[in-house]
Design an enzyme around this catalytic site. Structure first.
Site, PDB file in Angstrom:
ATOM      1  N   ASP A 137      14.633 -29.216  31.677  1.00 56.75           N
ATOM      2  CA  ASP A 137      13.463 -29.450  32.529  1.00 56.75           C
ATOM      3  C   ASP A 137      13.632 -30.685  33.409  1.00 56.75           C
ATOM      4  O   ASP A 137      12.648 -31.314  33.802  1.00 56.75           O
ATOM      5  CB  ASP A 137      12.219 -29.607  31.651  1.00 56.75           C
ATOM      6  N   LYS A 168       5.523 -29.300  27.742  1.00 63.08           N
ATOM      7  CA  LYS A 168       6.077 -30.598  27.344  1.00 63.08           C
ATOM      8  C   LYS A 168       5.498 -31.698  28.209  1.00 63.08           C
ATOM      9  O   LYS A 168       5.344 -31.525  29.426  1.00 63.08           O
ATOM     10  CB  LYS A 168       7.595 -30.567  27.489  1.00 63.08           C
ATOM     11  N   GLU A 170       5.508 -35.769  23.107  1.00 61.57           N
ATOM     12  CA  GLU A 170       6.744 -36.564  23.204  1.00 61.57           C
ATOM     13  C   GLU A 170       6.490 -37.997  23.671  1.00 61.57           C
ATOM     14  O   GLU A 170       6.527 -38.281  24.867  1.00 61.57           O
ATOM     15  CB  GLU A 170       7.739 -35.880  24.161  1.00 61.57           C
ATOM     16  N   GLU A 173       8.459 -40.852  23.923  1.00 61.88           N
ATOM     17  CA  GLU A 173       9.857 -41.280  23.706  1.00 61.88           C
ATOM     18  C   GLU A 173       9.909 -42.794  23.564  1.00 61.88           C
ATOM     19  O   GLU A 173       9.492 -43.531  24.471  1.00 61.88           O
ATOM     20  CB  GLU A 173      10.757 -40.831  24.872  1.00 61.88           C
ATOM     21  N   LYS A 201       8.167 -34.130  19.606  1.00 62.70           N
ATOM     22  CA  LYS A 201       9.509 -34.435  20.116  1.00 62.70           C
ATOM     23  C   LYS A 201       9.709 -35.947  20.016  1.00 62.70           C
ATOM     24  O   LYS A 201       9.532 -36.672  20.998  1.00 62.70           O
ATOM     25  CB  LYS A 201       9.638 -33.925  21.555  1.00 62.70           C
ATOM     26  N   SER A 210      15.632 -30.670  20.386  1.00 59.57           N
ATOM     27  CA  SER A 210      15.180 -30.260  21.722  1.00 59.57           C
ATOM     28  C   SER A 210      15.965 -31.138  22.690  1.00 59.57           C
ATOM     29  O   SER A 210      15.422 -32.008  23.353  1.00 59.57           O
ATOM     30  CB  SER A 210      13.675 -30.495  21.871  1.00 59.57           C
ATOM     31  N   TYR A 253      14.134 -40.038  33.587  1.00 61.16           N
ATOM     32  CA  TYR A 253      14.382 -38.614  33.409  1.00 61.16           C
ATOM     33  C   TYR A 253      13.852 -37.816  34.572  1.00 61.16           C
ATOM     34  O   TYR A 253      12.759 -38.077  35.020  1.00 61.16           O
ATOM     35  CB  TYR A 253      13.735 -38.143  32.092  1.00 61.16           C
TER      36      TYR A 253
END
Ligand code: 13P
Length: 393
Positions: free
Chosen positions: A68, A180, A220, A222, A262, A331, A393
């Site tokens: 993605d 997500k 998620e 992170e 995630k 993932s 990202y």
């Protein structure tokens, strides 16, 4: 600000508070049934489907292929093999990955960028149909990326709640069944209370909206690898972050059986003087998860965060040496795609070899999900770390 208002609202709904306010009004000191506030877990008409979708993604020996990357990030990947960042090249790369024969044996879900969700193969078959036929759930990245968070210590917050309900309904129509939302927490920059609360609140609002529209939310936050901190500091921050996330998920009536997580693995910062063994990473990560994640959650699907392909697989394998309350799987984006991308080089004659490289990594991680992986015969390329300082990202 929304967060503090919300916290104040927690008491307003409690029967104790209601009882007090009624007593003050001189009506009764007891809460009658009619006045009792009802707390239902709300997932709309999609509850059963959400549970089914989450279970199917979290099925034994399988995990998620994350492809993605935004157009800008995909451009960086393509540039690394000398290709121009245009729609044709992005489509060709995604086609290579998604049409890999046998992928569905190891991959249960694929996270797509919006452009890819609406694309087809060069033969005219929609990518979502390619995935369905391979028994792979199509998923969609729905956040709109990170921007600076005013009032914080140079930290960020994640945009995308505006219009999310209608976008999610459209994605569902197009075939997506999970979503997500990636936000980040930086250890060297704090993290500040404000940044952690904002991250948790955004994830919870997104999760509730996704479930209302039939999409299983992947949650998620992170925790970035950047920094020279110890593994103990990462553990401390991860516990704080996940406690806030679950607090707000509960406050937003999110159905825990219909979400997937995630997380980042609990490791030392990338610039810390010591590296952690897979056993140590597994011990810290599982300790954190067992303290913070209810067993109602069906699946934990780790991100790779810049670890090498082999390191990410070894760490996952170490976490599956004894039974866990949830499905513990992967993932990965970089840790699944790297060798495949390098093998492809943008040349049609390399497509088959690049697909084999992807299948090799998918199979290795499938074995790691089952706790049966060994790193024997892995290539040097697969052992090369991919950490990039300040990576976006
Ligand atoms: P990496 O596995 O490359 O860290 O990607 C994580 C991610 O969020 C992709 O969806």
């Amino acid at each position: 600000m929304a967060v503090s208002l919300f916290k104040a609202g927690v008491n307003v709904g409690s029967s104790q508070f209601l009882g007090e306010s009624i007593a003050k009004n001189g009506q009764s000191s007891k809460v009658s049934k009619a006045h009792r506030v009802c707390f239902s877990v709300r997932a709309g008409s999609y509850a059963d489907e959400l549970v089914k979708t989450a279970k199917s993604v979290a099925s034994p020996g399988r995990g998620i292929l994350a492809i993605d990357e935004s157009n800008a990030t995909c451009g960086k990947r393509l540039a690394s093999i000398g290709l121009e960042n245009n729609e044709t090249n992005r489509q060709a790369y995604r086609q290579l990955l998604l049409t890999t024969p046998g992928l569905g044996e190891y991959i249960s879900g694929a996270i797509l960028f919006e452009e890819t969700l609406y694309q087809s193969t060069t033969d005219g078959k929609k990518f979502v149909d390619v995935l369905r036929e391979a028994n792979i759930m199509p998923g969609i990245k729905v956040d709109k990326g990170l921007v600076p968070l005013p009032g914080s210590n140079n930290e960020s917050w994640c945009q995308g709640l505006d219009g999310l309900a209608s976008r999610s309904a459209e994605y569902y129509k197009q075939g997506a069944r999970f979503a997500k939302w990636r936000t980040v927490v930086s250890i060297p920059n704090g993290p500040s209370e404000l940044a952690v609360k904002e991250a948790a609140w955004g994830l919870a609002r997104y999760a509730a909206i996704s479930q209302d529209n039939g999409l299983v939310p992947i949650v998620e936050p992170e925790i970035l690898l950047d920094g020279d901190h110890s593994i103990d500091r990462t553990l401390e921050v991860a516990e704080k972050v996940w406690s806030e996330v679950f607090f707000y998920l509960a406050e937003n009536d999110v159905l825990f059986e219909g979400i997937l997580l995630k997380p980042s693995m609990v490791t030392p910062g990338a610039e810390h003087k010591e590296r952690a063994s897979p056993q140590q990473v597994a011990e810290y990560t599982l300790k954190m998860l067992k303290r913070r994640v209810p067993p109602a959650v069906p699946g934990i699907m780790f991100l790779s965060g810049g670890q090498s392909e082999v390191e990410a697989t070894l760490n996952l394998n170490a976490m599956n040496q004894s039974p866990n309350p949830w499905h513990v799987s992967f993932s990965y984006a970089r840790a699944l795609q790297n060798t495949s991308l390098k093998t492809w080089k943008g040349l049609p004659e390399n497509v088959e070899a690049a697909q084999k490289a992807l299948l090799l990594r998918a199979r290795a991680n499938s074995l790691a999900q089952l706790g049966k992986y060994s790193a024997e015969n892995e290539s040097d390329e697969a052992k090369t770390g991919m950490f990039v300082k300040g990576y976006t990202y």
